[in-house]
Design a protein around this motif. Sequence first.
Motif, PDB file in Angstrom:
ATOM      1  N   UNK A  16       0.832  -1.208   0.000  1.00 22.41           N
ATOM      2  CA  UNK A  16       0.000   0.000   0.000  1.00 22.41           C
ATOM      3  C   UNK A  16       0.860   1.249   0.000  1.00 22.41           C
ATOM      4  N   UNK A  17       2.017   1.180   0.709  1.00 22.49           N
ATOM      5  CA  UNK A  17       2.862   2.369   0.764  1.00 22.49           C
ATOM      6  C   UNK A  17       3.422   2.709  -0.618  1.00 22.49           C
ATOM      7  N   UNK A  18       3.436   1.729  -1.498  1.00 25.03           N
ATOM      8  CA  UNK A  18       3.895   2.003  -2.868  1.00 25.03           C
ATOM      9  C   UNK A  18       2.724   2.089  -3.834  1.00 25.03           C
ATOM     10  N   UNK A  19       1.521   2.116  -3.290  1.00 24.73           N
ATOM     11  CA  UNK A  19       0.358   2.396  -4.122  1.00 24.73           C
ATOM     12  C   UNK A  19      -0.363   1.181  -4.682  1.00 24.73           C
ATOM     13  N   UNK A  20      -0.133  -0.012  -4.122  1.00 29.49           N
ATOM     14  CA  UNK A  20      -0.790  -1.195  -4.669  1.00 29.49           C
ATOM     15  C   UNK A  20      -1.695  -1.882  -3.653  1.00 29.49           C
ATOM     16  N   UNK A  21      -2.818  -2.398  -4.146  1.00 32.56           N
ATOM     17  CA  UNK A  21      -3.649  -3.316  -3.371  1.00 32.56           C
ATOM     18  C   UNK A  21      -3.189  -4.726  -3.756  1.00 32.56           C
ATOM     19  N   UNK A  22      -3.683  -5.740  -3.024  1.00 37.25           N
ATOM     20  CA  UNK A  22      -3.249  -7.100  -3.352  1.00 37.25           C
ATOM     21  C   UNK A  22      -4.443  -8.066  -3.319  1.00 37.25           C
ATOM     22  N   UNK A  23      -4.490  -8.962  -4.300  1.00 37.66           N
ATOM     23  CA  UNK A  23      -5.534  -9.999  -4.325  1.00 37.66           C
ATOM     24  C   UNK A  23      -5.275 -10.988  -3.183  1.00 37.66           C
ATOM     25  N   UNK A  24      -6.343 -11.516  -2.524  1.00 39.91           N
ATOM     26  CA  UNK A  24      -6.127 -12.464  -1.410  1.00 39.91           C
ATOM     27  C   UNK A  24      -5.238 -13.652  -1.805  1.00 39.91           C
ATOM     28  N   UNK A  25      -5.456 -14.203  -3.015  1.00 39.70           N
ATOM     29  CA  UNK A  25      -4.632 -15.359  -3.420  1.00 39.70           C
ATOM     30  C   UNK A  25      -3.172 -14.964  -3.602  1.00 39.70           C
ATOM     31  N   UNK A  26      -2.960 -13.765  -4.132  1.00 45.04           N
ATOM     32  CA  UNK A  26      -1.585 -13.286  -4.324  1.00 45.04           C
ATOM     33  C   UNK A  26      -0.931 -13.078  -2.963  1.00 45.04           C
ATOM     34  N   UNK A  27      -1.724 -12.606  -1.991  1.00 43.82           N
ATOM     35  CA  UNK A  27      -1.197 -12.394  -0.633  1.00 43.82           C
ATOM     36  C   UNK A  27      -0.729 -13.724  -0.042  1.00 43.82           C
ATOM     37  N   UNK A  28      -1.535 -14.788  -0.258  1.00 42.62           N
ATOM     38  CA  UNK A  28      -1.147 -16.104   0.256  1.00 42.62           C
ATOM     39  C   UNK A  28       0.198 -16.527  -0.315  1.00 42.62           C
ATOM     40  N   UNK A  29       0.384 -16.314  -1.625  1.00 43.60           N
ATOM     41  CA  UNK A  29       1.659 -16.678  -2.260  1.00 43.60           C
ATOM     42  C   UNK A  29       2.803 -15.874  -1.650  1.00 43.60           C
ATOM     43  N   UNK A  30       2.539 -14.576  -1.414  1.00 44.16           N
ATOM     44  CA  UNK A  30       3.608 -13.701  -0.926  1.00 44.16           C
ATOM     45  C   UNK A  30       4.015 -14.026   0.511  1.00 44.16           C
ATOM     46  N   UNK A  31       3.073 -14.580   1.282  1.00 50.78           N
ATOM     47  CA  UNK A  31       3.404 -14.904   2.679  1.00 50.78           C
ATOM     48  C   UNK A  31       4.542 -15.923   2.751  1.00 50.78           C
TER      49      UNK A  31
END
Length: 519
Positions: A16-31
């Motif tokens: 968010x600090x760089x201006x992006x939202x994230x899809x829940x599935x993408x968030x799972x991958x990023x974790x």
Amino acid sequence: MPILPMSGMEIVNKLASRGFMVEPEALELLKAKSSRDLERLLDGMDASAFMVTVEDVRRILSSEEVIRASVSGSSDRSHGSTVPPSQATPAYRSPAKPRQIQPVASAGEVRVLNDITNNSTCIGDYDEFVGYFRYRYTKLGDMIRSRVSSRPIESLKKGGRRSSSGDGKSEVAVIGMVSDLRQTSGGHRMIELEDPTGSINVLIMKDSDIFESPLILDEVIGVSGQLSGDGGLLIAKSLVYPDVPYTNIPRRSSEPSIAALISDVHVGSDTFLEDDWMKFLDWVNGDCPTDRDADLVSRLKYIIVAGDLVDGIGIYPGQEKELHILDVYDQYRKAAEYFSMIPKHIQIVISPGNHDAVRQAEPQPALSREVQDMFKQGNVTFVGNPSAVEIEGVRVMIYHGRSIDDLVSNLPGASYSRPELAMAELLKRRHLSPIYGGRVMIAPEEKDHFIIDPIPEIIHSGHVHTVGVCRHRGVILANSGTWQGQTEFQKRMNIQPDPARIPLVDLNTGEVSIVGFRE
Ligand code: D5M
Ligand code: FE
Ligand code: ZN
């Protein structure tokens, strides 16, 4: 840099600090990824994107190419110092052929550092504006982010408030673009601040130290203060501008070369001051009344023109009645004739303005090939508006200066008689044309060419037909006046031009002298 996996909240905040939202599935991958991976993802994201998708995570994190590209950019060096990382690893779609800063230009050479010419891609649609403002927010926000620890605006309203003082009052900082400015009925100031996650009202109390701070629409600032009530209002305590760091050390040339800054020649106008202009050309050719002039001319190596080379045609209603040369190509032919009288060892740089025959939307490209071909002497470099060039290691940002009109009408204290003060306000905002929707028509190019980065040694403007020079944190700000007398229009507007006086900058000492050629 830590390389541990990050929590969901940390990832969301970072994106968010760089201006992006994230899809829940993408968030799972990023974790399951490390913080270094997250940086890689951010480097590879397209600035016009709003949402980080599963597709983005797979595409960017499986591609080594992005990383290699950004590493080679960051190792590029210019005059012994590293190109700022923000420039080397952009969080935006790279232009097809990024122009990189090369080592110092040798004496008598003009190196173009930044120029829209032949790089324009925009057609002016909505998405391009979204991408353009996202780019602007990210770049200017990054400059502020290194000075305050900020949070995404949306996180303030979602119960994510934290108290740092222990007295129940939250101290927070946000970075946003000013989307509204107004006075409250109680005489306080209210700012609406937007970042890519949301917006918040910021109150500047009339008795606070920062009440008089100059603020304009669409600039990017940091605000720290206390949240009130449900987190919907921030009471401002301090403001942070992107500004030039105090540590800025300007570069200097090794030779005592001089650059003459001129603009607004207005060849073809019936108020073009030809006698004064001819005195300038004689002076450049060594017809010098004093030893001081002779010394200056012997060191004169560059003449930089910041727009309005000719008066043009159809620029304002009834202009034809004030023209001495009615055909714009004839105006350029005459200009080329004048410039051919300048000794060949002097390098000339020409950038356009609102009277020149190029598109009115800024950034403007260089004059057309047809016009360039009229200048046959081989010592002229044509660039766009704005643009940046390097001469003997000294970086000059050239901007015609139309945004000064917007500052004069929107910023208390800004005036046509002291254009250098308006230029200092632009530098403080690290942006040559912050206000959107005023006199400057902005074309939403992929990259924001108005951003002042890297910090140049000189910013050279014109347009307002008055001379003014000042220095802000080591940067020389110069407005170079005009060679046109007062026009009928300017009489009506009560604009007093200051013609036939020009700033000369000693590239070795940074000293500026003003010489006059008024008959
Ligand atoms: O601008 C010359 C000067 O005239 C400069 O101070 C801005 C001012 N100017 C130009 N156009 C306008 C309008 N439409 N309203 C108010 N002031 C203006 P130049 O670009 O050389 O014409
Ligand atoms: Fe002008
Ligand atoms: Zn102009």
